[in-house]
Design a protein around this motif. Structure first.
Motif, short mmCIF file in Angstrom:
data_model
loop_
_atom_site.label_atom_id
_atom_site.label_comp_id
_atom_site.label_asym_id
_atom_site.label_seq_id
_atom_site.Cartn_x
_atom_site.Cartn_y
_atom_site.Cartn_z
N ILE A 159 -12.19 21.75 2.04
CA ILE A 159 -13.37 22.00 1.21
C ILE A 159 -14.01 20.68 0.77
N LEU A 160 -15.35 20.66 0.85
CA LEU A 160 -16.13 19.51 0.41
C LEU A 160 -17.18 20.00 -0.58
N ILE A 161 -17.20 19.39 -1.78
CA ILE A 161 -18.26 19.70 -2.74
C ILE A 161 -19.20 18.49 -2.79
N GLN A 162 -20.50 18.78 -2.79
CA GLN A 162 -21.49 17.72 -2.74
C GLN A 162 -22.54 17.91 -3.82
N ASN A 163 -22.64 16.93 -4.69
CA ASN A 163 -23.73 16.83 -5.68
C ASN A 163 -23.87 18.08 -6.54
N LEU A 164 -22.72 18.63 -6.98
CA LEU A 164 -22.76 19.83 -7.83
C LEU A 164 -23.26 19.47 -9.23
N THR A 165 -24.19 20.27 -9.72
CA THR A 165 -24.68 20.11 -11.09
C THR A 165 -24.67 21.47 -11.76
N LYS A 166 -24.13 21.50 -12.97
CA LYS A 166 -24.05 22.76 -13.74
C LYS A 166 -24.35 22.46 -15.19
N LYS A 167 -25.24 23.28 -15.78
CA LYS A 167 -25.59 23.12 -17.19
C LYS A 167 -25.40 24.42 -17.93
N HIS A 171 -28.92 23.08 -22.46
CA HIS A 171 -29.37 21.73 -22.14
C HIS A 171 -28.19 20.78 -21.93
N ARG A 172 -26.96 21.30 -22.01
CA ARG A 172 -25.78 20.44 -21.91
C ARG A 172 -25.21 20.48 -20.50
N PHE A 173 -25.06 19.28 -19.91
CA PHE A 173 -24.46 19.18 -18.59
C PHE A 173 -22.95 19.40 -18.69
N ILE A 174 -22.42 20.25 -17.80
CA ILE A 174 -20.98 20.41 -17.63
C ILE A 174 -20.53 19.60 -16.41
N LEU A 175 -21.28 19.72 -15.32
CA LEU A 175 -21.06 18.92 -14.11
C LEU A 175 -22.37 18.25 -13.76
N ASN A 176 -22.30 16.98 -13.42
CA ASN A 176 -23.52 16.23 -13.14
C ASN A 176 -23.36 15.46 -11.83
N ASN A 177 -23.91 16.04 -10.75
CA ASN A 177 -23.91 15.38 -9.45
C ASN A 177 -22.48 15.05 -8.99
N VAL A 178 -21.59 16.06 -9.05
CA VAL A 178 -20.18 15.87 -8.72
C VAL A 178 -19.95 16.07 -7.23
N SER A 179 -19.24 15.13 -6.61
CA SER A 179 -18.88 15.23 -5.19
C SER A 179 -17.40 14.90 -5.02
N TYR A 180 -16.76 15.64 -4.11
CA TYR A 180 -15.35 15.35 -3.81
C TYR A 180 -14.96 16.07 -2.54
N HIS A 181 -14.16 15.40 -1.71
CA HIS A 181 -13.63 16.01 -0.49
C HIS A 181 -12.14 16.26 -0.71
N PHE A 182 -11.75 17.53 -0.83
CA PHE A 182 -10.36 17.86 -1.12
C PHE A 182 -9.47 17.52 0.07
N SER A 237 -27.46 23.02 -8.72
CA SER A 237 -27.78 22.35 -7.47
C SER A 237 -26.51 21.87 -6.81
N GLY A 238 -26.62 21.44 -5.56
CA GLY A 238 -25.45 21.00 -4.82
C GLY A 238 -24.95 22.08 -3.88
N GLN A 239 -23.90 21.76 -3.13
CA GLN A 239 -23.37 22.72 -2.17
C GLN A 239 -21.86 22.55 -2.02
N ILE A 240 -21.24 23.63 -1.52
CA ILE A 240 -19.81 23.62 -1.22
C ILE A 240 -19.67 23.97 0.26
N ILE A 241 -18.99 23.12 0.99
CA ILE A 241 -18.79 23.32 2.43
C ILE A 241 -17.35 23.72 2.67
N LYS A 242 -17.15 24.90 3.28
CA LYS A 242 -15.81 25.42 3.55
C LYS A 242 -15.68 25.75 5.03
N PRO A 243 -14.54 25.44 5.64
CA PRO A 243 -14.32 25.84 7.04
C PRO A 243 -14.39 27.37 7.18
N LYS A 244 -14.99 27.83 8.25
CA LYS A 244 -15.20 29.27 8.42
C LYS A 244 -13.89 30.06 8.49
#
Length: 543
Positions: free
Chosen positions: A2-10, A13-24, A55-62
């Motif tokens: 799994i790869l998460i790219q540029n995840l943002t969650k609010k 008006h409060r950011f919980i995740l701000n442009n978070v990326s990580y390759h597990f 915003s952002g995306q999560i990439i998972k193998p099919k």
């Protein structure tokens, strides 16, 4: 993986995740840590498609087999616990259904083509372990504390905690490639917790988990992700390794900031000294530009401030007599005894942890000692000048949900003033108008902190505690452990948190499935070695 790219969650008006990326990384056991409210569960929910990011995306193998523990049990389960557990193996269940359809079709219309389809599905079912599924399900269920008698019972007969154990078994039997667990030990007793830990240590896939159990974090994690200030920072190793690396990083950052500030002061002196001299104008402009760059550099180097912590000061009250509790051959339960012939003598200053499997009567024993229910048979006597303070596992059993945090505390001890009660609640992180919040809108952790505050105002010298660390973060649990260790009175408690038990207990009282009990001096490790020498069952090992 799994790869998460540029995840943002609010939230608002409060950011919980701000442009978070990580390759597990594949095959690692990854602990996700961070302060309460940092967004750990939010991140897990987004990965599990239970929540959406702005915003952002999560990439998972099919073809990846994904597993996560749901927040609620299946409302429409199969007729038996064993059958419901087996439904967790979605791949095998799908294969079995397709095979059975192919078999029925072949019976109606036998052709070489239909036979080939059936034969291929049957071979796949055998190759992937379909005929061993029932045995695998039984092994998982037994490891998680179920017994043979449970297998044919309806899941609807189980309590909420046992329903969630069944859901955990369903997740594990599917043999996921990527497994997500959010506080997986919440509904487990110590034997089942130890079994799960050992199971996960041999897990071949990637594990991402959240836990407040420091022992579990240290024993399981090979990578630790720190979610802080809306970002993820990875650290190699377990929780203790993370703490060491984090502290070193903070020290380096502090040193860097100090160096920047020193250079900043030197430049300011130069500018102040030569600002008015035309011959130095070019140098002054250069230094001013340097000051601007240093300001930006200083802001980019982050030094974390200490978060707010719970402050717990237990009043020792008036000391009790030497003999606090004398319990001889008691039977406990409501109508049918859960345990028979339990004997226990408790003396002033002892801190006794009660351990044993779920359902054998640990909580019932505490309720019997505190007078919530009567002993069925036997003799139980509280000693001279003993004042009991009781903390229930379910706080709403003894707190008023319709009242505020402040009202609950003052109702527990009408003699204390509102000012004193507000001061105590402040030590449990209830600031300002937070003390007026109704219990009905508080989180599980907040309710537990109100319950601990109510415990303090009782000025008891004998504390009887049922799972006092439930819903507490790791820092608060450690602070509570230190307060109990320093407490001069007596403590009798039930907990499934091994680190907490070892930090607090001077003795361990082990309750067995056949209704016996034994008192051993020392920690959990001391109990195991002493029990082995004495020929007493080791209740930490699942049968």
């Amino acid at each position: 993986m799994i790869l998460i790219q540029n995840l943002t969650k609010k939230f608002g008006h409060r950011f919980i995740l701000n442009n978070v990326s990580y390759h597990f990384p594949e095959g690692e056991r990854i602990a996700l840590v961070g302060a309460n409210g940092a967004g750990k569960s939010t991140l897990l929910n987004i990965i599990c498609n239970l929540d959406e990011a702005e915003s952002g995306q999560i990439i998972k193998p099919k073809k990846m087999v994904f597993g996560y523990l749901p927040q609620e049990p299946n409302p429409h389960p199969e007729e038996t616990i064993l059958a419901e557990c087996m439904t967790g193996s979605t791949i095998l269940c799908d294969l079995e259904k397709r095979r059975d359809v192919a078999l029925e079709l072949m019976g109606r219309d036998y052709t070489d083509e239909n036979y080939y389809v059936y034969e291929k599905l049957e071979a796949d079912f055998q190759e992937q372990g379909g005929y061993g599924l029932a045995a695998d399900a039984k092994g998982l269920l037994i490891g998680l504390g179920f017994n043979q008698e449970h297998f044919t019972r309806s899941p609807l007969e189980l309590s909420g905690g046992w329903r969630m154990r069944l859901e955990l078994a369903k997740v594990l039997i599917n043999k996921p490639d990527f497994l997500i667990l959010d506080e997986p030990t919440n509904h487990l007793d110590l034997p089942s917790l130890i079994w799960l830990e050992q199971f996960l240590q041999t897990f071949k896939g990637t594990l991402l988990f959240v836990s407040h159990d420091r022992d579990l974090l240290n024993r399981l994690a090979t990578v630790t992700l720190h979610l802080h200030n809306q970002k993820i920072v990875p650290y190699k190793g377990n929780f203790d390794a993370f703490l060491e690396q984090y502290e070193q990083r903070q020290m380096l950052n502090a040193s860097e900031v100090k160096n920047i500030q020193s250079r900043y002061a030197d430049i300011e002196k130069f500018v102040d000294r030569f600002r008015a001299k035309p011959t130095k104008a070019a140098q002054v402009r250069s230094r001013l530009k340097m000051l601007s760059r240093l300001r930006g550099l200083e802001e980019s180097v982050q030094i974390d401030q200490d978060p707010s912590e719970v402050a717990i000061q237990l009043s020792n009250g008036n000391p009790s007599g030497k003999h606090v509790l004398n319990m001889q051959e008691v039977a406990i339960g409501y109508t049918t005894p859960l345990a028979k012939k339990l004997s226990l003598k408790v003396e002033r200053g002892q801190k006794i942890a009660i351990i044993g499997a779920n359902g054998i009567g640990k909580s019932t024993l505490l309720k019997s000692i505190t007078g919530q229910i009567n002993f069925l048979t036997g003799y139980g006597e509280i000693g001279h000048n003993v004042r009991i303070g009781y903390h229930a596992q379910e706080q709403l059993d003894y707190l008023d949900e319709s009242k505020s945090a402040l009202e609950n505390v003052t109702a527990t001890n009408p003699e204390i003033s509102d000012q004193r009660a507000r001061s105590l609640l402040g030590g449990f992180l209830f600031r300002g108008d937070d003390v007026f919040k109704k219990l009905s809108i508080l989180s599980g952790g907040e309710k537990n902190r109100v319950g601990l505050c109510c415990l303090i105002v009782q000025n008891a010298n004998f504390l009887v505690l049922d799972e006092p660390t439930n819903h507490l973060d790791m820092s608060s649990a450690n602070i509570l452990a230190n307060a109990l260790a320093d407490f001069e009175g007596t403590v009798l408690f039930v907990s499934h948190n091994r680190g907490f038990i070892n930090d607090v207990a001077t003795h361990v009282f082990a309750m067995t499935a056949d209704g016996r009990g034994g008192l051993f001096e020392g920690t959990l490790e001391d109990y195991e070695s002493q029990a082995e020498r004495a020929g007493f069952p080791n209740v930490l090992k699942a049968d």
